[in-house]
Design an enzyme around this catalytic site. Structure first.
Site, PDB file in Angstrom:
ATOM      1  N   SER A  57       0.862  -1.188   0.000  1.00  0.00           N
ATOM      2  CA  SER A  57       0.000   0.000   0.000  1.00  0.00           C
ATOM      3  C   SER A  57       0.894   1.232   0.000  1.00  0.00           C
ATOM      4  O   SER A  57       2.060   1.160   0.406  1.00  0.00           O
ATOM      5  CB  SER A  57      -0.861   0.010   1.268  1.00  0.00           C
ATOM      6  OG  SER A  57      -1.635   1.177   1.350  1.00  0.00           O
ATOM      7  N   TYR A 117      -2.308  -0.163  10.695  1.00  0.00           N
ATOM      8  CA  TYR A 117      -2.419  -0.635   9.300  1.00  0.00           C
ATOM      9  C   TYR A 117      -1.114  -0.354   8.549  1.00  0.00           C
ATOM     10  O   TYR A 117      -0.553  -1.240   7.891  1.00  0.00           O
ATOM     11  CB  TYR A 117      -3.597   0.054   8.605  1.00  0.00           C
ATOM     12  CG  TYR A 117      -3.767  -0.340   7.153  1.00  0.00           C
ATOM     13  CD1 TYR A 117      -4.203  -1.612   6.802  1.00  0.00           C
ATOM     14  CD2 TYR A 117      -3.491   0.562   6.120  1.00  0.00           C
ATOM     15  CE1 TYR A 117      -4.353  -1.979   5.460  1.00  0.00           C
ATOM     16  CE2 TYR A 117      -3.642   0.207   4.781  1.00  0.00           C
ATOM     17  CZ  TYR A 117      -4.070  -1.072   4.461  1.00  0.00           C
ATOM     18  OH  TYR A 117      -4.216  -1.435   3.139  1.00  0.00           O
TER      19      TYR A 117
HETATM   20  N1  LIG Z   1      -8.727  -0.543  -1.469  1.00  0.00           N
HETATM   21  C1  LIG Z   1      -7.668   0.219  -1.231  1.00  0.00           C
HETATM   22  O1  LIG Z   1      -7.761   1.468  -1.208  1.00  0.00           O
HETATM   23  C2  LIG Z   1      -6.319  -0.409  -0.988  1.00  0.00           C
HETATM   24  C3  LIG Z   1      -5.189   0.421  -1.020  1.00  0.00           C
HETATM   25  C4  LIG Z   1      -3.943  -0.137  -0.763  1.00  0.00           C
HETATM   26  C5  LIG Z   1      -3.829  -1.475  -0.482  1.00  0.00           C
HETATM   27  N2  LIG Z   1      -4.948  -2.263  -0.446  1.00  0.00           N
HETATM   28  C6  LIG Z   1      -4.775  -3.684  -0.124  1.00  0.00           C
HETATM   29  O2  LIG Z   1      -5.363  -4.453  -1.152  1.00  0.00           O
HETATM   30  C7  LIG Z   1      -5.638  -5.763  -0.665  1.00  0.00           C
HETATM   31  C8  LIG Z   1      -7.005  -6.204  -1.180  1.00  0.00           C
HETATM   32  O3  LIG Z   1      -8.002  -5.356  -0.640  1.00  0.00           O
HETATM   33  P1  LIG Z   1      -9.197  -4.745  -1.509  1.00  0.00           P
HETATM   34  O4  LIG Z   1      -8.999  -3.283  -1.562  1.00  0.00           O
HETATM   35  O5  LIG Z   1      -9.383  -5.502  -2.746  1.00  0.00           O
HETATM   36  O6  LIG Z   1     -10.421  -4.958  -0.477  1.00  0.00           O
HETATM   37  P2  LIG Z   1     -11.565  -6.049  -0.386  1.00  0.00           P
HETATM   38  O7  LIG Z   1     -12.469  -5.963  -1.565  1.00  0.00           O
HETATM   39  O8  LIG Z   1     -12.150  -5.885   0.976  1.00  0.00           O
HETATM   40  O9  LIG Z   1     -10.783  -7.430  -0.459  1.00  0.00           O
HETATM   41  C9  LIG Z   1     -10.118  -7.999   0.640  1.00  0.00           C
HETATM   42  C10 LIG Z   1      -9.978  -9.483   0.378  1.00  0.00           C
HETATM   43  O10 LIG Z   1      -9.251 -10.075   1.461  1.00  0.00           O
HETATM   44  C11 LIG Z   1      -9.944 -11.215   1.877  1.00  0.00           C
HETATM   45  N3  LIG Z   1      -9.694 -11.517   3.280  1.00  0.00           N
HETATM   46  C12 LIG Z   1      -9.876 -10.744   4.365  1.00  0.00           C
HETATM   47  N4  LIG Z   1      -9.559 -11.424   5.489  1.00  0.00           N
HETATM   48  C13 LIG Z   1      -9.156 -12.657   5.070  1.00  0.00           C
HETATM   49  C14 LIG Z   1      -8.701 -13.835   5.752  1.00  0.00           C
HETATM   50  N5  LIG Z   1      -8.610 -13.881   7.090  1.00  0.00           N
HETATM   51  N6  LIG Z   1      -8.386 -14.905   5.007  1.00  0.00           N
HETATM   52  C15 LIG Z   1      -8.493 -14.880   3.663  1.00  0.00           C
HETATM   53  N7  LIG Z   1      -8.909 -13.812   2.969  1.00  0.00           N
HETATM   54  C16 LIG Z   1      -9.240 -12.721   3.680  1.00  0.00           C
HETATM   55  C17 LIG Z   1     -11.414 -10.927   1.609  1.00  0.00           C
HETATM   56  O11 LIG Z   1     -12.136 -12.140   1.401  1.00  0.00           O
HETATM   57  P3  LIG Z   1     -13.078 -12.871   2.457  1.00  0.00           P
HETATM   58  O12 LIG Z   1     -13.748 -11.814   3.285  1.00  0.00           O
HETATM   59  O13 LIG Z   1     -14.043 -13.631   1.572  1.00  0.00           O
HETATM   60  O14 LIG Z   1     -12.173 -13.768   3.228  1.00  0.00           O
HETATM   61  C18 LIG Z   1     -11.316 -10.189   0.277  1.00  0.00           C
HETATM   62  O15 LIG Z   1     -11.282 -11.102  -0.786  1.00  0.00           O
HETATM   63  C19 LIG Z   1      -5.500  -5.685   0.851  1.00  0.00           C
HETATM   64  O16 LIG Z   1      -4.268  -6.269   1.233  1.00  0.00           O
HETATM   65  C20 LIG Z   1      -5.463  -4.187   1.123  1.00  0.00           C
HETATM   66  O17 LIG Z   1      -4.766  -3.881   2.298  1.00  0.00           O
HETATM   67  C21 LIG Z   1      -6.175  -1.765  -0.729  1.00  0.00           C
END
Ligand SMILES: NC(=O)c1ccc[n+]([C@@H]2O[C@H](COP(=O)([O-])OP(=O)(O)OC[C@H]3O[C@@H](n4cnc5c(N)ncnc54)[C@H](OP(=O)(O)O)[C@@H]3O)[C@@H](O)[C@H]2O)c1
Length: 246
Positions: free
Chosen positions: A141, A154
């Protein structure tokens, strides 16, 4: 080997960046192995990929459970015969100021964002070493580079992931194992829904919806890195919405 025909394991594949990356890679011919906790979402995604002519398999996986992560990686080798890429993407972001003492949420972030990545590395490294190469990617991130009020824990987890992945790069390059982090700024996904502090949640939601990148933008960056020749190791891609100041 180009992206076509590569076997790619993706954690956190049930929504957002993981889901978009699974679709993108499968469209380009990769065989994707998908893990997350929400089974219905995974099943729906596998069906969509197959209907579009791609190859995918899914298994319910909680990345805080090392055995489940090991089993997901084993599914790649049993189903498709090898493991070319592990994309450690699962994460959550229940941000809040430290004085609110949301200690349970701090522990969850450490367990999923850091330990989940380590369990993925532990599962994939022996397989890749035996194969003579591979690629491990983690969703880091912008918060792995800068910290703000609200994001101490975080950002701490994402700084840790950046450090671990750089250590991995230094140690495993000699074994032809590539290490990369993709560091997005704001992306329009479900991530804000893990925030329990209501004001922070609303502000994050508003910001993501007004300027946020699409999950597909991150998928494009990941696909680009995977598609490089084996001797080219893209180690980091940092991408923000153009209007995001920090
Ligand atoms: N969105 C942003 O602005 C942003 C910015 C920078 C970095 N990121 C990073 O991008 C990554 C993906 O996030 P996203 O933005 O795509 O959000 P998201 O749509 O909420 O996706 C998060 C994913 O992680 C999974 N997850 C959460 N807890 C888990 C666990 N204990 N075991 C297995 N899977 C788990 C969720 O699936 P289930 O709930 O089905 O398990 C979901 O598929 C994360 O690492 C986040 O920190 C996001």
């Amino acid at each position: 080997m180009s992206l076509t025909d590569k076997v790619v394991v993706i954690t956190g594949a049930s929504s957002g960046i993981g889901e978009a990356t699974a679709k993108k890679l499968a469209r380009k011919g990769a065989k994707v192995v998908l893990g997350a906790r929400r089974e219905e979402r995974l099943d729906k995604l596998v069906a969509e990929i197959e209907q579009a002519g791609g190859q995918a398999v899914a298994q319910v996986t909680d990345v805080t459970d090392r055995k489940q992560v090991t089993s997901l990686v084993a599914l790649a080798t049993s189903k498709f015969g090898r493991l070319d890429v592990l994309y450690n993407n699962a994460g959550l972001m229940p941000i809040s100021e430290l004085h609110l003492l949301k200690v349970d949420e701090w522990e969850k972030m450490v367990d999923v964002n850091i330990k989940g990545v380590l369990y993925g590395i532990a599962a994939a490294l022996p397989v890749m070493q035996q194969q003579g190469g591979g690629q491990i990617i983690a969703t880091d991130s912008v918060a792995g580079h800068v910290v703000h009020p609200n994001t101490a824990v975080y950002a701490g987890t994402k700084f840790a992931v950046r450090t671990i992945m750089e250590g991995l790069r230094q140690e495993e390059g000699k074994n032809n194992i590539r290490s990369m982090i993709v560091s997005p700024g704001a992306v329009e996904t479900e991530l804000y829904s893990t925030i329990t502090d209501e004001t922070t949640k609303q502000n994050t939601y508003d910001s993501e919806r007004s300027i946020g990148l699409k999950a597909e933008d991150i998928a494009n960056a990941v696909a680009y890195a995977i598609d490089q020749p084996d001797n080219v190791s893209i180690n980091e891609i940092l991408l923000r919405p153009t209007q995001q100041p920090m």
